[in-house]
Design an enzyme around this catalytic site. Structure first.
Site, PDB file in Angstrom:
ATOM      1  N   ASP A 145       0.933  -1.059   0.111  1.00  0.00           N
ATOM      2  CA  ASP A 145      -0.027  -0.091   0.237  1.00  0.00           C
ATOM      3  C   ASP A 145       0.920   1.222   0.079  1.00  0.00           C
ATOM      4  O   ASP A 145       1.726   1.632   0.862  1.00  0.00           O
ATOM      5  CB  ASP A 145      -0.849  -0.162   1.299  1.00  0.00           C
ATOM      6  N   ASP A 152      -2.824   4.729  -2.431  1.00  0.00           N
ATOM      7  CA  ASP A 152      -3.962   5.412  -1.530  1.00  0.00           C
ATOM      8  C   ASP A 152      -4.421   6.824  -2.209  1.00  0.00           C
ATOM      9  O   ASP A 152      -3.359   7.637  -2.414  1.00  0.00           O
ATOM     10  CB  ASP A 152      -3.313   5.580  -0.332  1.00  0.00           C
ATOM     11  N   GLU A 203      -6.319   4.057  -5.910  1.00  0.00           N
ATOM     12  CA  GLU A 203      -7.552   4.580  -5.193  1.00  0.00           C
ATOM     13  C   GLU A 203      -7.856   5.741  -5.468  1.00  0.00           C
ATOM     14  O   GLU A 203      -7.279   6.854  -5.240  1.00  0.00           O
ATOM     15  CB  GLU A 203      -7.357   4.407  -3.690  1.00  0.00           C
ATOM     16  N   HIS A 231     -11.230  -2.746   2.975  1.00  0.00           N
ATOM     17  CA  HIS A 231     -11.203  -2.144   4.437  1.00  0.00           C
ATOM     18  C   HIS A 231     -12.210  -0.903   4.892  1.00  0.00           C
ATOM     19  O   HIS A 231     -12.169  -0.591   5.729  1.00  0.00           O
ATOM     20  CB  HIS A 231      -9.909  -2.000   4.804  1.00  0.00           C
ATOM     21  N   ASP A 232     -12.656  -0.199   3.731  1.00  0.00           N
ATOM     22  CA  ASP A 232     -13.413   0.926   3.652  1.00  0.00           C
ATOM     23  C   ASP A 232     -14.923   0.779   3.855  1.00  0.00           C
ATOM     24  O   ASP A 232     -15.799   1.696   3.923  1.00  0.00           O
ATOM     25  CB  ASP A 232     -12.994   2.086   2.958  1.00  0.00           C
TER      26      ASP A 232
HETATM   27  C1  NOJ Z   1      -7.926   5.413   1.964  1.00  0.00           C
HETATM   28  C2  NOJ Z   1      -7.760   4.290   2.777  1.00  0.00           C
HETATM   29  O1  NOJ Z   1      -8.384   3.316   2.031  1.00  0.00           O
HETATM   30  C3  NOJ Z   1      -8.584   4.691   4.021  1.00  0.00           C
HETATM   31  O2  NOJ Z   1      -8.664   3.380   4.959  1.00  0.00           O
HETATM   32  C4  NOJ Z   1      -7.582   5.913   4.702  1.00  0.00           C
HETATM   33  O3  NOJ Z   1      -8.421   6.280   5.816  1.00  0.00           O
HETATM   34  C5  NOJ Z   1      -7.611   7.028   3.678  1.00  0.00           C
HETATM   35  N1  NOJ Z   1      -7.359   6.805   2.455  1.00  0.00           N
HETATM   36  C6  NOJ Z   1      -6.411   8.104   4.048  1.00  0.00           C
HETATM   37  O4  NOJ Z   1      -5.215   7.509   3.865  1.00  0.00           O
END
Ligand code: NOJ
Length: 570
Positions: free
Chosen positions: A100, A205, A258, A327-328
Site C-alpha cells: 500500500d 492511496d 484508489e 477495508h473501508d
Molecule cells: C483511503 C484508505 O483506504 C483509508 O482507509 C484511509 O483512511 C484514507 N485513504 C486515508 O489514507
C-alpha cells in the site's frame, strides 16, 4: 498479462491472524507471521497476488494509513526479516505481493514533518504550510474554506511554526507538497526500496488528490469542499507519469490507484495505457448505487441502477479493478446481499445469506477486469454486529457521529447511518474457526469479533462442498481457465429492479449471467429464453434452471431468491 489474469486478495493485516511470533505476542493484532502461515490456504483459493494494507511504522491514528517511517515495519506486525520472509514464501508459491502506497500524506510523527515545523529546515517545504487569514476583528482564520474527507477541519495551526498546515484527512495526517520536486524524489526512493525488496507493485492511496493546484476557496458543497483545486489536476497527472517513467517502467510491476470522487473522464486519463500513469484504478460508483452523499445515507437498492453503473465502467475503460469489498466498505453480503434479512435471533445466518454471498461472488468473478477479493469475503463474513458506538474504533464513524450531533440529527438516524457506513464493518477479525476469538488471537482482539463466528468461519467451510468458500474456489478456477471471462467483451442484456442479465463474449465463446438481487423468485422475460440455451456451468443455489438437465434445452430462466446462474452457450 499476469496482473490481468490473476486474482488479487487484500489483506488488512491487523485483522488477519495474530501469532505469538512477534515482539508483541498474542497482542490481539494480526501480524506478518500470521499471513505467512496462511499462504497455502490463499494459494488453494486461487489467489496469485496479495495486496497488503500498510504494515509500515505508524502511530495508528488511521490504522497505518498515517506512516511515520516508510522504510520500516511496525513492530506490531513483525520485523523487516519477517517481511523479507513473506516475499520469499510468496515467491515460492508463485504468488506476488503489492504494497500500500500512502503518499498523499504522512503521519505528523514522520521525521519530515517534525523537521518541517522549523521554517529554516531543508524539510520546510515538504508539507503545505500557510500563515492563514485574519478576520476584520483581528482573529486568526484558516487559509480557505475546504472541508476534509474525515468530516472535520482541514487546517491545523502549529504553534511552533506559527502557521497552518493542510490535512485532508485526520490532523495527524498532514498532506505532502507535490510542488516540491524533493518530495517526488523521496517517493521514488521509497518505491525503489520496496520493489528491490520484492514487491510487485502498489495500491496507491487516494492517488488522484495528491497535487493541490491552488489554495483558494472551494465551491460550496455538501461533500468535500475544495475538490476542484485538488482532484485529478494536471500536476497530479505529471507526477504519476514521472513515477511511471523513472521507476515503475523499470520493474515488472503494476499500480492500482484508489481514486476518490473519480468520474469516467478522469479515470480514462488516469488509466489509459498510452498516457503511462496508472495501470488500473478503483472507482466507487457501483457501491454507491444505494447511497446518497458519498457513502453515508442509504437509499433503495435497484438492480437496474447497478447494471447501468457497471456497464458504464465495464465498457468505458479498457481495464477495470473490480472489487465489492475492502477495508473501508461494508461487507457485500450485508450491503447488496441477504445477510441482514436472513438471520435467526441467535445470529445464525440462513440459507439466503449463503446463496446471496455466492451470487455476489458469481457477479464479481464474471466481470471484465482484475478481481480484488477482500479477506473474509470468500466465507461470506457479514457487517460488524456492534451494539454501541463504544465498540467502534473507526475515526470516521466517530467524527460522523459528532458532526451529526452538531446538526441535531436524531439518534436513531445517526445509529442507522453509522451502522450502514462504519468502516469497522469490514475490519472485524477474520473468523478462522469456532474456537474462542474465532481462532484469530489468543489475546484480546483489537476490535470485536462478530458474534456469528460460530456459524461463519473458514474451518467449517473448508470441507463443505456447498460452502461459499468452495464456490469461490470453483468460480476462480473457472475464470482462470477462460480467456472469455477475463478478456471478453461485456454486454448488458436486461435489468429491472431485481434481476440483471449480461453476457461475456470472446470470439465464439459466450457466457450469459443472470442474477437475482431479491427475496422473490424471478423470471426473465420470455424473449431472452434463447440466451439460456446452453450448458449451465454454475448456479449459486446449486439448482438447475427450469427445464434443464445440465443442458438447457428449453432455455427458460427462472431464478430462486438471491440465485445467480452462469450459462455457457458455446
Ligand atoms: C483511503 C484508505 O483506504 C483509508 O482507509 C484511509 O483512511 C484514507 N485513504 C486515508 O489514507
Amino acid at each position: 498479462m499476469w496482473w490481468k489474469e490473476n486474482i488479487v486478495y487484500q489483506i488488512y493485516p491487523r485483522s488477519f491472524l495474530d501469532t505469538s511470533e512477534t515482539e508483541f505476542p498474542d497482542d490481539g493484532i494480526g501480524d506478518i507471521p500470521g499471513i505467512i502461515s496462511r499462504l497455502d490456504k490463499l494459494k488453494s483459493l486461487g489467489v496469485g497476488i496479495i495486496w497488503l494494507s500498510p504494515v509500515y511504522k505508524s502511530p495508528d491514528a488511521d490504522n497505518g494509513y498515517d506512516i511515520s517511517d516508510y522504510y520500516s515495519i511496525s513492530p506490531k506486525f513483525g520485523t523487516m526479516a519477517d517481511m523479507e520472509k513473506l516475499f520469499a514464501e510468496a515467491k515460492k508459491r508463485d504468488m506476488r505481493i503489492i504494497m500500500d502506497l500512502v503518499i498523499n500524506h504522512t503521519s505528523d510523527e514522520h521525521e519530515w514533518f517534525v523537521k518541517s515545523r522549523d521554517p529554516k529546515s531543508p524539510y520546510s517545504d515538504y508539507y503545505i504550510w500557510h500563515p492563514g487569514k485574519t478576520s476584520k476583528r483581528g482573529r486568526r482564520l484558516p487559509p480557505n474554506n475546504w472541508t476534509g474527507f474525515f468530516m472535520g477541519e482541514t487546517w491545523e495551526y502549529d504553534e511552533k511554526r506559527g502557521e497552518y498546515y493542510l490535512h485532508l484527512f485526520d490532523k495527524k495526517q498532514p498532506d505532502l507538497n507535490y510542488k516540491n520536486p524533493k518530495v517526488i524524489e523521496e517517493v521514488k526512493n521509497i518505491l525503489k526500496f520496496w520493489l528491490d525488496k520484492g514487491a510487485s507493485g502498489f495500491r496507491c492511496d487516494v492517488i488522484n488528490i495528491i497535487y493541490k493546484t491552488s489554495l483558494t476557496d472551494g465551491k460550496r458543497s455538501l461533500a468535500v469542499q475544495g475538490l476542484e483545486h485538488f482532484k485529478s489536476q494536471e500536476g497530479n497527472h505529471e507526477v504519476l507519469r514521472e513515477l511511471r517513467r523513472d521507476v515503475f517502467d523499470k520493474y515488472d510491476c503494476f499500480t492500482v490507484g484508489e481514486t476518490v470522487f473519480v468520474d469516467l473522464e478522469d479515470a480514462r486519463l488516469l488509466s489509459n495505457e498510452n498516457r503511462k500513469e496508472l495501470n488500473m484504478l478503483f472507482f466507487f460508483d457501483h457501491l454507491e448505487v444505494d447511497r446518497r452523499i458519498a457513502q453515508f445515507i442509504p437509499k433503495k437498492f435497484r438492480a437496474r441502477k447497478l447494471l447501468e453503473v457497471i456497464t458504464k465502467w465495464q465498457q468505458g475503460l479498457d481495464w477495470n479493478a473490480m472489487y465489492l469489498e475492502n477495508h473501508d466498505q461494508p461487507r457485500i453480503v450485508s450491503h447488496f446481499g441477504a445477510a441482514e434479512r436472513d438471520r435467526a435471533l441467535d445470529g445464525k445466518p440462513g440459507e439466503l445469506w449463503q446463496r446471496s454471498a455466492k451470487m455476489l461472488g458469481l457477479f464479481q468473478l464474471t466481470l471484465r477486469g482484475t478481481p480484488y477479493i477482500y479477506q473474509g469475503q470468500e466465507i461470506g463474513m457479514t457487517n460488524f454486529d456492534f451494539k454501541s458506538l463504544d465498540e467502534l474504533n473507526d475515526v470516521v464513524s466517530h467524527s460522523l457521529n459528532k458532526l451529526m450531533k452538531k446538526l441535531c440529527i436524531p439518534k436513531f438516524l445517526r445509529w442507522k447511518w453509522i451502522k450502514a457506513s462504519s468502516r469497522d464493518n469490514s475490519r472485524t477479525p477474520v473468523q478462522w474457526d469456532n474456537s474462542e476469538n474465532a481462532g484469530f488471537t489468543k489475546g484480546k482482539p483489537w476490535l470485536g469479533i462478530n458474534r456469528n463466528y460460530k456459524f461463519i468461519n473458514y474451518a467449517s467451510q473448508e470441507n463443505d462442498p456447498n460452502s461459499i468458500l468452495n464456490f469461490y474456489k470453483k468460480m476462480i478456477t473457472l475464470r482462470k481457465h477462460s480467456m472469455c471471462l477475463i478478456y471478453g467483451e461485456f454486454l448488458p442484456v436486461y435489468a429491472d429492479d431485481r434481476l440483471i442479465i449480461y453476457q461475456r463474449k470472446l470470439g465464439e465463446e459466450l457466457y450469459t449471467i443472470a442474477l437475482n438481487f431479491s427475496s422473490r423468485t424471478v423470471k426473465a422475460p420470455k424473449k431472452f429464453n434463447e440466451l439460456f440455451r446452453g450448458t449451465q456451468v454454475v448456479s449459486a443455489s446449486g439448482k438447475k434452471l427450469e427445464g434443464t438437465n445440465s443442458v438447457c434445452t428449453y432455455g427458460v430462466c427462472t431464478l430462486l431468491p438471491w440465485d445467480g446462474v452462469l450459462v455457457r452457450s458455446n
